[in-house]
Design a protein around this motif. Structure first.
Motif, PDB file in Angstrom:
ATOM      1  N   ALA A 386       0.831  -1.213   0.000  1.00 43.60           N
ATOM      2  CA  ALA A 386       0.000   0.000   0.000  1.00 43.60           C
ATOM      3  C   ALA A 386       0.863   1.259   0.000  1.00 43.60           C
ATOM      4  CB  ALA A 386      -0.933  -0.015   1.210  1.00 43.60           C
ATOM      5  N   ALA A 387       1.895   1.274   0.824  1.00 46.27           N
ATOM      6  CA  ALA A 387       2.754   2.451   0.923  1.00 46.27           C
ATOM      7  C   ALA A 387       3.472   2.733  -0.392  1.00 46.27           C
ATOM      8  CB  ALA A 387       3.772   2.261   2.047  1.00 46.27           C
ATOM      9  N   SER A 388       3.904   1.673  -1.073  1.00 43.46           N
ATOM     10  CA  SER A 388       4.649   1.870  -2.325  1.00 43.46           C
ATOM     11  C   SER A 388       3.769   2.416  -3.441  1.00 43.46           C
ATOM     12  CB  SER A 388       5.316   0.561  -2.759  1.00 43.46           C
ATOM     13  OG  SER A 388       4.346  -0.416  -3.071  1.00 43.46           O
ATOM     14  N   PHE A 389       2.454   2.252  -3.306  1.00 40.41           N
ATOM     15  CA  PHE A 389       1.526   2.779  -4.318  1.00 40.41           C
ATOM     16  C   PHE A 389       0.653   3.916  -3.760  1.00 40.41           C
ATOM     17  CE2 PHE A 389       2.616  -1.350  -6.079  1.00 40.41           C
ATOM     18  CZ  PHE A 389       2.746  -1.070  -7.425  1.00 40.41           C
ATOM     19  N   GLN A 390       1.010   4.403  -2.582  1.00 40.55           N
ATOM     20  CA  GLN A 390       0.312   5.527  -1.961  1.00 40.55           C
ATOM     21  C   GLN A 390      -1.196   5.268  -1.854  1.00 40.55           C
ATOM     22  OE1 GLN A 390       1.733   8.748  -4.531  1.00 40.55           O
ATOM     23  NE2 GLN A 390       3.267   9.290  -2.992  1.00 40.55           N
ATOM     24  N   THR A 391      -1.518   4.107  -1.314  1.00 38.87           N
ATOM     25  CA  THR A 391      -2.911   3.743  -1.106  1.00 38.87           C
ATOM     26  C   THR A 391      -3.030   3.065   0.256  1.00 38.87           C
ATOM     27  OG1 THR A 391      -4.828   2.635  -2.085  1.00 38.87           O
ATOM     28  CG2 THR A 391      -2.697   1.528  -2.316  1.00 38.87           C
ATOM     29  N   THR A 392      -4.097   2.328   0.478  1.00 40.62           N
ATOM     30  CA  THR A 392      -4.307   1.672   1.776  1.00 40.62           C
ATOM     31  C   THR A 392      -4.342   0.165   1.596  1.00 40.62           C
ATOM     32  OG1 THR A 392      -6.721   1.648   1.557  1.00 40.62           O
ATOM     33  CG2 THR A 392      -5.705   3.629   2.514  1.00 40.62           C
ATOM     34  N   PRO A 393      -4.053  -0.592   2.667  1.00 41.61           N
ATOM     35  CA  PRO A 393      -4.154  -2.053   2.573  1.00 41.61           C
ATOM     36  C   PRO A 393      -5.543  -2.509   2.143  1.00 41.61           C
ATOM     37  CG  PRO A 393      -2.938  -1.459   4.541  1.00 41.61           C
ATOM     38  CD  PRO A 393      -3.479  -0.175   3.966  1.00 41.61           C
ATOM     39  N   GLU A 394      -6.582  -1.833   2.601  1.00 44.44           N
ATOM     40  CA  GLU A 394      -7.946  -2.205   2.247  1.00 44.44           C
ATOM     41  C   GLU A 394      -8.174  -2.069   0.744  1.00 44.44           C
ATOM     42  OE1 GLU A 394      -7.427  -1.611   6.322  1.00 44.44           O
ATOM     43  OE2 GLU A 394      -7.118  -0.097   4.728  1.00 44.44           O
ATOM     44  N   LYS A 395      -7.626  -1.008   0.150  1.00 42.44           N
ATOM     45  CA  LYS A 395      -7.792  -0.814  -1.295  1.00 42.44           C
ATOM     46  C   LYS A 395      -6.969  -1.838  -2.088  1.00 42.44           C
ATOM     47  CE  LYS A 395      -9.109   4.064  -1.200  1.00 42.44           C
ATOM     48  NZ  LYS A 395      -8.748   5.453  -1.595  1.00 42.44           N
ATOM     49  N   VAL A 396      -5.794  -2.193  -1.554  1.00 38.66           N
ATOM     50  CA  VAL A 396      -4.996  -3.239  -2.216  1.00 38.66           C
ATOM     51  C   VAL A 396      -5.783  -4.536  -2.272  1.00 38.66           C
ATOM     52  CG1 VAL A 396      -2.941  -4.699  -2.030  1.00 38.66           C
ATOM     53  CG2 VAL A 396      -2.754  -2.233  -1.630  1.00 38.66           C
ATOM     54  N   LYS A 397      -6.372  -4.937  -1.149  1.00 30.19           N
ATOM     55  CA  LYS A 397      -7.150  -6.180  -1.104  1.00 30.19           C
ATOM     56  C   LYS A 397      -8.368  -6.105  -2.017  1.00 30.19           C
ATOM     57  CE  LYS A 397      -5.751  -7.472   3.602  1.00 30.19           C
ATOM     58  NZ  LYS A 397      -6.196  -7.716   5.001  1.00 30.19           N
ATOM     59  N   ALA A 398      -8.964  -4.926  -2.129  1.00 27.08           N
ATOM     60  CA  ALA A 398     -10.136  -4.763  -2.990  1.00 27.08           C
ATOM     61  C   ALA A 398      -9.774  -4.916  -4.463  1.00 27.08           C
ATOM     62  CB  ALA A 398     -10.780  -3.395  -2.745  1.00 27.08           C
TER      63      ALA A 398
END
Length: 455
Positions: A386-398
């Motif tokens: 998430a940090a490497s793509f400037q997003t959140t873990p929840e959005k990564v899982k989605a």
């Protein structure tokens, strides 16, 4: 591992040498798109350049081969081909910034050593004349020891090669005969000793799952390999894909090991290698503790491209030359035509010989990072991705096909450990890391693509 678990997960899944896998590449991807992607790659990470040269000819066709290879029947065609490879490099290199450095050169095939060392030197010198290299770049070549003289081996380091992959496949001559593979012309121990004197690192490559292999015979092969002390020993799982290479059907007549027998081959080899001090890397590599791949693995920074496992130090965007070569850039893939006359013709007309490719959207780039972390480091941290793509873990899982029920099933079956922060593939389940990756891949939900089995 229980037989029921072996049977359950011995199903076709991608090898994930790329994401998406190569059979998702589209013929609608054009040469102009590739040209623009090459120019754009100058401003993307990684900044280093990795050069792949595909030399596809072989003196003899091994029945197990799943590579893009061609029988050498016409030396004039082979000569025209290598000239086309150099011309293709001269088309691409002017598009690349001279501030970038080469970190890796890799020759694959086919059998690159069907060509003379003079030809290989000409290609290396072409790269060196265009770009500076990082300190201690990896310059590697895959070698078939069945045809190479002592002089040939001795000359490879002199023209720049510092890593040699020797395709032994098995020391058992009956196994090689059943696979239509010529044994080494010289003693492998003598070859390694000579290369080590010239400060060259050595891979010994083996295949498990071939006809006539037994747990005892393959253990004998691995014990011999250990006694020779190469820096790396690789145990590739034979991938039975007769729809790619019809020659593989010949192996069916002799008979192939079952899933259970293949697991025994791998486990026996793995046990012997660990006892001898080698460390596991990724799916199939075993390296000495001082190897930089092991350091990268311990630090969870191991990387992988079409050339194989590498460190962040030697990682580069891949620019591939020759038939079927796949360029692996920051946000796209491009594969060259598979037909040699077409390739030569297009390059001679100063046209890029692109057959198909794939441009990754932002969500696919995140999926690629997750799958790459699993395949290389047996691990994925949701927060790190998430940090490497400037997003959140929840959005990564989605973005993924993250199914809590499926993840729990993988855990119950002994393939993974996990908590809210990360997923970790258990060491004994490493051969099935492809299954773990596939479980998170949306592309696997409704696909008619064909893949090999992990075992």
């Amino acid at each position: 591992m229980k037989q029921s678990i072996l049977d359950k997960y011995s199903v076709p899944v991608p090898r994930y040498t790329s994401y998406p896998p190569a059979n998702f590449f589209s013929p609608s991807y054009t040469a102009e798109q590739h040209r623009r992607a090459v120019i754009e790659s100058n401003s993307r990470e990684p900044s280093h350049i990795s050069v792949y040269i595909h030399l596809p000819f072989c003196f003899q066709m091994c029945y197990y081969c799943g590579c893009n290879a061609f029988l050498l029947t016409d030396k004039s065609t082979a000569a025209k081909y290598v000239e086309a490879v150099k011309k293709e490099m001269q088309l691409i290199f002017p598009m690349l910034s001279k501030n970038r450095k080469v970190s890796q050169i890799h020759y694959g095939g086919g059998t690159p050593t069907t060509y003379s060392v003079t030809v290989l030197k000409e290609i290396n010198d072409l790269v060196f004349s265009e770009f500076d290299c990082i300190k201690d770049p990896e310059i590697a070549i895959e070698c078939h020891p069945g045809y190479m003289s002592e002089e040939y081996w001795a000359t490879l380091p002199e023209i720049g090669f510092n890593r040699i992959s020797i395709g032994v496949q098995d020391f058992n001559r009956e196994v090689l005969k059943a696979s239509h593979r010529k044994p080494s012309r010289l003693e492998i121990g003598e070859i390694i000793a000579g290369l080590h004197k010239q400060k060259v690192s050595v891979n010994l490559d083996f295949i498990y799952g071939l006809p006539l292999q037994t747990e005892a015979s393959f253990a004998e092969t691995i014990q011999k390999a250990i006694s020779l002390q190469p820096e790396r020993i690789v145990t590739f799982s034979y991938a039975h894909v007769p729809w790619v290479n019809p020659l593989q059907q010949k192996l069916e007549k002799t008979g192939l090991p079952t899933v259970t027998e293949k697991e025994k081959l791998f486990n026996s080899a793995s046990g012997l290698l660990h006892e001898a001090g080698y460390r596991s890397i990724g799916l199939d590599h075993f390296v000495l503790p001082e190897d930089e791949l092991y350091k990268a693995f311990r630090e969870k920074t191991l990387h992988r491209n079409f050339q194989g496992y590498c460190t962040r130090r030697t990682t580069g965007q891949v620019y591939a030359f020759g038939v079927t070569g796949i360029s692996q850039l920051a946000a796209s893939y491009s594969q060259n035509t598979k037909d040699i006359p077409t390739y030569i013709s297009q390059i001679e007309k100063k046209e890029l010989a692109v057959l198909k490719g794939y441009a990754l959207n932002p969500e696919e780039q995140i999926t690629r990072a997750v799958i790459s972390s699993l395949m290389c480091n047996n691990y994925v941290s949701w927060q790190e991705i998430a940090a490497s793509f400037q997003t959140t873990p929840e959005k990564v899982k989605a973005i993924l096909h993250y199914d809590e029920k499926k993840i729990h099933e993988l855990e119950e079956d002994g393939l993974i450990d996990r908590d809210e922060e990360e997923i970790r593939v258990r060491p004994e389940a490493t051969p099935f890391v492809r299954n773990v990756a596939a479980s998170l891949d949306k592309l696997m939900l409704h696909t008619d693509k064909q893949f090999s089995k992990p075992m």
